[in-house]
Motif scaffolding. Structure first.
Motif, PDB file in Angstrom:
ATOM      1  N   LEU A   1      25.470 -15.506 -25.773  1.00  0.00           N
ATOM      2  CA  LEU A   1      24.708 -16.031 -24.870  1.00  0.00           C
ATOM      3  C   LEU A   1      23.232 -15.679 -25.528  1.00  0.00           C
ATOM      4  O   LEU A   1      22.889 -14.759 -25.919  1.00  0.00           O
ATOM      5  CB  LEU A   1      24.790 -15.264 -24.151  1.00  0.00           C
ATOM      6  N   LEU A   2      22.271 -16.989 -24.949  1.00  0.00           N
ATOM      7  CA  LEU A   2      20.973 -16.907 -25.795  1.00  0.00           C
ATOM      8  C   LEU A   2      20.237 -17.740 -25.019  1.00  0.00           C
ATOM      9  O   LEU A   2      20.595 -18.339 -23.910  1.00  0.00           O
ATOM     10  CB  LEU A   2      20.947 -17.920 -27.369  1.00  0.00           C
ATOM     11  N   ALA A   3      18.792 -17.109 -24.475  1.00  0.00           N
ATOM     12  CA  ALA A   3      18.577 -17.398 -23.396  1.00  0.00           C
ATOM     13  C   ALA A   3      16.856 -17.230 -23.699  1.00  0.00           C
ATOM     14  O   ALA A   3      16.552 -15.979 -24.683  1.00  0.00           O
ATOM     15  CB  ALA A   3      18.391 -16.485 -21.939  1.00  0.00           C
ATOM     16  N   VAL A   4      15.973 -18.542 -23.417  1.00  0.00           N
ATOM     17  CA  VAL A   4      14.676 -18.130 -23.576  1.00  0.00           C
ATOM     18  C   VAL A   4      13.551 -18.741 -21.891  1.00  0.00           C
ATOM     19  O   VAL A   4      14.291 -19.225 -21.266  1.00  0.00           O
ATOM     20  CB  VAL A   4      14.285 -19.423 -24.376  1.00  0.00           C
ATOM     21  N   ALA A   5      13.013 -18.070 -21.912  1.00  0.00           N
ATOM     22  CA  ALA A   5      12.400 -17.706 -19.682  1.00  0.00           C
ATOM     23  C   ALA A   5      10.792 -17.995 -19.994  1.00  0.00           C
ATOM     24  O   ALA A   5      10.320 -16.927 -20.875  1.00  0.00           O
ATOM     25  CB  ALA A   5      12.966 -16.279 -19.027  1.00  0.00           C
ATOM     26  N   ASP A   6      10.748 -18.380 -18.828  1.00  0.00           N
ATOM     27  CA  ASP A   6       9.152 -18.641 -18.882  1.00  0.00           C
ATOM     28  C   ASP A   6       8.463 -18.187 -17.860  1.00  0.00           C
ATOM     29  O   ASP A   6       8.986 -18.581 -16.665  1.00  0.00           O
ATOM     30  CB  ASP A   6       8.089 -19.998 -19.092  1.00  0.00           C
ATOM     31  N   CYS A   7       8.177 -16.711 -17.243  1.00  0.00           N
ATOM     32  CA  CYS A   7       7.992 -16.021 -16.060  1.00  0.00           C
ATOM     33  C   CYS A   7       7.077 -16.571 -15.494  1.00  0.00           C
ATOM     34  O   CYS A   7       5.339 -16.381 -16.239  1.00  0.00           O
ATOM     35  CB  CYS A   7       7.891 -14.383 -16.406  1.00  0.00           C
ATOM     36  N   ALA A   8       6.032 -16.091 -13.793  1.00  0.00           N
ATOM     37  CA  ALA A   8       5.334 -16.766 -13.219  1.00  0.00           C
ATOM     38  C   ALA A   8       3.657 -16.402 -14.309  1.00  0.00           C
ATOM     39  O   ALA A   8       4.138 -14.999 -13.516  1.00  0.00           O
ATOM     40  CB  ALA A   8       5.745 -17.099 -11.622  1.00  0.00           C
ATOM     41  N   GLY A   9       2.868 -16.596 -14.227  1.00  0.00           N
ATOM     42  CA  GLY A   9       1.957 -15.685 -14.717  1.00  0.00           C
ATOM     43  C   GLY A   9       1.334 -15.172 -16.182  1.00  0.00           C
ATOM     44  O   GLY A   9       2.644 -15.289 -17.252  1.00  0.00           O
ATOM     45  N   ARG A  10       0.733 -15.152 -16.163  1.00  0.00           N
ATOM     46  CA  ARG A  10       0.284 -14.443 -17.837  1.00  0.00           C
ATOM     47  C   ARG A  10       0.016 -12.774 -17.787  1.00  0.00           C
ATOM     48  O   ARG A  10      -0.158 -12.317 -16.955  1.00  0.00           O
ATOM     49  CB  ARG A  10      -0.361 -15.621 -18.612  1.00  0.00           C
ATOM     50  N   GLY A  11      -0.423 -12.353 -19.335  1.00  0.00           N
ATOM     51  CA  GLY A  11      -0.351 -11.555 -19.071  1.00  0.00           C
ATOM     52  C   GLY A  11      -0.055 -10.381 -18.757  1.00  0.00           C
ATOM     53  O   GLY A  11       1.377 -10.383 -18.651  1.00  0.00           O
ATOM     54  N   VAL A  12      -0.167  -8.846 -18.068  1.00  0.00           N
ATOM     55  CA  VAL A  12       0.345  -8.017 -17.807  1.00  0.00           C
ATOM     56  C   VAL A  12       1.210  -8.484 -16.580  1.00  0.00           C
ATOM     57  O   VAL A  12       2.362  -7.791 -16.763  1.00  0.00           O
ATOM     58  CB  VAL A  12      -0.367  -6.659 -16.670  1.00  0.00           C
ATOM     59  N   PRO A  13       1.026  -9.239 -15.538  1.00  0.00           N
ATOM     60  CA  PRO A  13       1.330  -9.299 -14.500  1.00  0.00           C
ATOM     61  C   PRO A  13       2.993 -10.070 -15.077  1.00  0.00           C
ATOM     62  O   PRO A  13       4.580  -9.890 -15.170  1.00  0.00           O
ATOM     63  CB  PRO A  13       0.491 -10.734 -13.155  1.00  0.00           C
ATOM     64  N   GLY A  14       2.642 -11.609 -16.334  1.00  0.00           N
ATOM     65  CA  GLY A  14       3.852 -11.626 -16.752  1.00  0.00           C
ATOM     66  C   GLY A  14       4.883 -11.678 -17.794  1.00  0.00           C
ATOM     67  O   GLY A  14       5.717 -10.828 -17.991  1.00  0.00           O
ATOM     68  N   ALA A  15       4.624 -10.089 -18.107  1.00  0.00           N
ATOM     69  CA  ALA A  15       4.923  -8.878 -18.805  1.00  0.00           C
ATOM     70  C   ALA A  15       6.149  -7.906 -17.874  1.00  0.00           C
ATOM     71  O   ALA A  15       7.005  -8.099 -18.621  1.00  0.00           O
ATOM     72  CB  ALA A  15       4.195  -8.116 -19.796  1.00  0.00           C
ATOM     73  N   PHE A  16       4.904  -7.752 -16.572  1.00  0.00           N
ATOM     74  CA  PHE A  16       6.416  -7.125 -16.084  1.00  0.00           C
ATOM     75  C   PHE A  16       7.551  -8.031 -15.594  1.00  0.00           C
ATOM     76  O   PHE A  16       8.676  -7.375 -15.823  1.00  0.00           O
ATOM     77  CB  PHE A  16       5.825  -6.247 -14.589  1.00  0.00           C
ATOM     78  N   LEU A  17       7.203  -9.298 -15.425  1.00  0.00           N
ATOM     79  CA  LEU A  17       8.453 -10.116 -15.318  1.00  0.00           C
ATOM     80  C   LEU A  17       9.019 -10.321 -15.959  1.00  0.00           C
ATOM     81  O   LEU A  17      10.444 -10.783 -16.002  1.00  0.00           O
ATOM     82  CB  LEU A  17       7.740 -11.241 -14.262  1.00  0.00           C
ATOM     83  N   THR A  18       8.571 -10.587 -17.347  1.00  0.00           N
ATOM     84  CA  THR A  18       9.556 -10.568 -18.528  1.00  0.00           C
ATOM     85  C   THR A  18      10.821  -9.200 -18.663  1.00  0.00           C
ATOM     86  O   THR A  18      11.832  -9.268 -18.663  1.00  0.00           O
ATOM     87  CB  THR A  18       9.109 -10.403 -20.103  1.00  0.00           C
ATOM     88  N   MET A  19      10.397  -8.325 -18.645  1.00  0.00           N
ATOM     89  CA  MET A  19      11.370  -6.764 -19.104  1.00  0.00           C
ATOM     90  C   MET A  19      11.733  -6.484 -17.657  1.00  0.00           C
ATOM     91  O   MET A  19      12.569  -6.713 -17.800  1.00  0.00           O
ATOM     92  CB  MET A  19      10.121  -5.410 -18.240  1.00  0.00           C
ATOM     93  N   MET A  20      11.436  -7.007 -16.315  1.00  0.00           N
ATOM     94  CA  MET A  20      12.833  -7.391 -14.972  1.00  0.00           C
ATOM     95  C   MET A  20      13.089  -8.307 -15.689  1.00  0.00           C
ATOM     96  O   MET A  20      14.763  -7.941 -15.177  1.00  0.00           O
ATOM     97  CB  MET A  20      11.553  -7.458 -13.877  1.00  0.00           C
ATOM     98  N   GLY A  21      13.253  -9.459 -16.165  1.00  0.00           N
ATOM     99  CA  GLY A  21      13.926 -10.467 -16.338  1.00  0.00           C
ATOM    100  C   GLY A  21      15.354  -9.974 -17.350  1.00  0.00           C
ATOM    101  O   GLY A  21      16.207 -10.421 -17.754  1.00  0.00           O
ATOM    102  N   THR A  22      14.410  -9.665 -18.335  1.00  0.00           N
ATOM    103  CA  THR A  22      15.365  -9.003 -19.674  1.00  0.00           C
ATOM    104  C   THR A  22      16.122  -8.517 -19.018  1.00  0.00           C
ATOM    105  O   THR A  22      18.187  -7.569 -19.440  1.00  0.00           O
ATOM    106  CB  THR A  22      14.558  -8.171 -20.388  1.00  0.00           C
ATOM    107  N   LEU A  23      15.666  -7.132 -18.405  1.00  0.00           N
ATOM    108  CA  LEU A  23      17.062  -5.845 -17.152  1.00  0.00           C
ATOM    109  C   LEU A  23      18.227  -6.258 -16.836  1.00  0.00           C
ATOM    110  O   LEU A  23      19.057  -6.136 -16.376  1.00  0.00           O
ATOM    111  CB  LEU A  23      15.891  -4.913 -16.996  1.00  0.00           C
ATOM    112  N   MET A  24      17.203  -7.008 -15.758  1.00  0.00           N
ATOM    113  CA  MET A  24      18.436  -7.939 -14.724  1.00  0.00           C
ATOM    114  C   MET A  24      19.444  -8.947 -16.233  1.00  0.00           C
ATOM    115  O   MET A  24      20.705  -8.621 -15.581  1.00  0.00           O
ATOM    116  CB  MET A  24      17.659  -8.717 -13.649  1.00  0.00           C
ATOM    117  N   LEU A  25      18.840  -9.636 -16.256  1.00  0.00           N
ATOM    118  CA  LEU A  25      19.827 -10.419 -17.900  1.00  0.00           C
ATOM    119  C   LEU A  25      21.244  -9.147 -18.222  1.00  0.00           C
ATOM    120  O   LEU A  25      22.441  -9.883 -18.110  1.00  0.00           O
ATOM    121  CB  LEU A  25      19.314 -10.877 -18.875  1.00  0.00           C
TER     122      LEU A  25
END
Length: 624
Positions: free
Chosen positions: A430-454
């Motif tokens: 399983l392979l995923a690429v994602a673009d979270c809303a926002g950049r910098g710190v807000p975007g980084a928090f969403l990437t952490m949340m997205g990774t943990l949710m996956l």
């Protein structure tokens, strides 16, 4: 009493004759004349010779051997054979069906060759050594001679387990009649029941085949081999009627050049290399007891290593869970640190307004404090960057899953709102690429949340189909974020690559998949909404795309940062555009992926020129 026994024997013989006559079978002469025929193979449960695997499929050494024989005959004589499997309920059914048969009836279930059987039926050449040993429950003492066994204080409690009319039974009956007339004998239906009965009862023992014992030992069953009354016969063989005309065909198959590699292959497949070697080594060596002890130790050592590996894997899973928990705590700590830093800056500004009378001293003080805060903030963001990168697959892990790959990962700032994710499950990747809303710190928090949710969706909730995984992720994002964060969402492409079926399952939420091979590009578009908006449900489900792939296909997953980069010739500041990316992918398709990465990065830099990077950029390419 004698009359009753005679009547019983007549009935058994009659039933055996009826069975032989009713089982579908054709003579070899008829099969050749018609170009097709039917044979029947009688069998019973005796793993590894005949058994049902986890999927409920009939398999085993003898099963595969008879299937191979039919293919051999079909290929050599250009006939079509239909093989019928008949599971015999008793050994008497086996014996009488073969003894009274005339055509294509065969018995294949680890049968021993004995002088008595040779008088009433025929046998193929042997295909495996035939060694019978006595096994007992491990709580029984080890007996080195028959005298130690029958003189044991608890001998009256012992019960022998056997199957009627088999070589096991004859060996036990001979022991009982000659040395132990009071020995209790319990009869079961098949060899599998012998093993299970002995394993569950401390005072039980009996004869079993050496391969069955070795396989049980390898699988951790509680059995002890007794060092007495070991019997070695001619070998296992397929039996068929005296009146059958299939003898020539049987001899040709068992004496063919491909037979030895075949029997080695199917034996290794069903019992493993260690058990296969044990069977042949023990039969070939003069000191069989020493050979058995050596191989038993090897199997026990292998089982201990397997158990240790399972313990280590369990420990690794616990460590990963602890790691993810630590990551969540670290995220909270980062938020607190940023809050403290911002509050400190506010306090500094307040103090500076109140200390205007000592401007020079206060200005210097403010400058020193601001520089310190800047260093702390930079260090905090740098640490957050390390955490974010650690949550994404390491290049080594990505290369293990896809030997040919590249990753272009360019955050606009130190922290990125883009991430990629990998879950490797043998034939499923399983392979995923994602673009979270926002950049910098807000975007980084969403990437952490997205990774943990996956990780939660795939590993704990066991959702391995892309549409199920993203549907659950959409709900989790909505539940986690408040209504005030309605503009926060994730564009994501998720692929499930099934190497066994040669199929790619793809679901995209506001994102697409690109496949290129031999200069041809295929774009599989995802659904138009990102996850996290709560727009996907039973009435409006996510779309799962099924794509067959070929070896050499290259998959590209990317966020919109590449195509939105501003630049171009003459300073027009136009976007790079998706069409230009697609043309470039087709152009460089024949190049190795490392060279493709270099070309893509060169084209991006050339287009950007002196402009700043417009957005976070992430592009992932893997070759199947």
């Amino acid at each position: 009493m004698k009359i009753t026994k005679a009547i019983f024997c007549i009935i058994i013989g009659f039933l055996g004759t009826v069975t032989a006559q009713t089982l579908p079978n054709d003579s070899w002469q008829k099969t050749q004349a018609n170009g097709k025929g039917t044979i029947t193979v009688l069998w019973h449960d005796a793993k590894p010779f005949h058994y049902y695997d986890e999927a409920g499929k009939h398999t085993g050494i003898d099963h595969d051997l008879m299937v191979a024989m039919t293919r051999f005959v079909e290929a050599k004589y250009k006939v079509k054979l239909d093989i019928q499997w008949h599971k015999a309920q008793t050994y008497a059914e086996f014996y009488n069906s073969i003894k009274d048969g005339t055509g294509g009836i065969f018995g294949a279930a680890a049968f021993s060759i004995t002088p008595e059987r040779k008088k009433v039926m025929r046998f193929s050449p042997t295909y495996m050594p035939d060694i019978e040993i006595i096994v007992s429950h491990p709580e029984l003492p080890t007996f080195n001679s028959i005298g130690e066994l029958i003189n044991s204080p608890d001998f009256t409690k012992y019960t022998a387990v056997s199957v009627k009319n088999t070589t096991f039974d004859k060996s036990l009956v001979a022991l009982k009649n000659k040395l132990a007339p009071n020995l209790s004998v319990k009869y079961v239906t098949n060899t599998h029941e012998i093993v299970q009965t002995i394993n569950q009862n401390p005072y039980h023992f009996g004869y079993i085949h050496l391969p069955i014992y070795a396989l049980a030992l390898k699988n951790g069953l509680r059995l002890k081999r007794q060092k007495l009354l070991q019997i070695q016969r001619e070998g296992y063989a397929v039996m068929y009627p005296l009146k059958s005309d299939w003898g020539k065909v049987i001899e040709e198959f068992f004496n063919s050049t491909e037979f030895k590699p075949l029997i080695n292959k199917v034996t290794k497949q069903h019992v493993g290399t260690q058990v296969k070697d044990l069977i042949w080594d023990v039969s070939a060596k003069n000191n069989k007891e020493l050979a058995l002890l050596t191989k038993e130790n090897e199997l026990q050592s292998l089982r201990l290593k397997k158990n240790q590996l399972e313990i280590e894997q369990s420990k690794l899973r616990l460590e990963r869970q602890a790691f993810y928990q630590v990551m969540l705590i670290v995220g909270v700590v980062i938020i607190l640190i940023l809050g403290v830093v911002l509050y400190s800056r506010y306090q500094i500004k307040q103090r500076s307004n109140q200390a205007l009378r000592d401007k020079n001293t206060e200005i210097k003080k403010q400058r020193d404090e601001i520089e310190l805060m800047h260093t702390e903030l930079k260090d905090s963001i740098s640490y957050a960057q390390q955490i974010q990168q650690a949550m994404m697959p390491h290049q080594t892990r990505l290369t293990q899953a896809f030997p040919e790959n590249f990753v272009i990962y360019r955050p606009k700032e130190m922290l990125s709102g883009n991430f990629y994710w990998l879950n490797d499950r043998q034939n499923l990747k399983l392979l995923a690429v994602a673009d979270c809303a926002g950049r910098g710190v807000p975007g980084a928090f969403l990437t952490m949340m997205g990774t943990l949710m996956l990780n939660h969706v795939v590993r704990e909730s066991k959702r391995t189909t892309p549409e199920d995984a993203l549907t659950l992720m959409d709900k989790l994002v909505q539940r986690t974020l408040t209504s005030d964060a309605a503009n926060l969402a994730i564009d994501i492409s998720l692929c499930c690559i099934d190497y066994h079926k040669k199929i790619i399952k793809f679901t995209g939420a506001h994102s697409s998949l690109f496949i290129v091979n031999n200069g041809r590009l295929k774009q599989i578009q995802g659904d138009k909404h990102p996850v996290g908006k709560g727009l996907y449900n039973a009435k409006n489900p996510l779309t799962m795309n099924l794509i067959e792939f070929e070896k050499g296909d290259v998959l590209y997953l990317l966020t919109n940062g590449f195509q939105n980069q501003l630049g171009g010739n003459n300073g027009h500041n136009k976007k790079f555009m998706l069409l230009r990316i697609k043309d470039l992918l087709v152009e460089i398709n024949s190049q190795p992926l490392e060279e493709q990465k270099q070309r893509l990065e060169n084209e991006l830099e050339k287009w950007r020129g002196q402009n700043e990077q417009t957005d976070d950029i992430l592009m992932l390419g893997v070759q199947l």
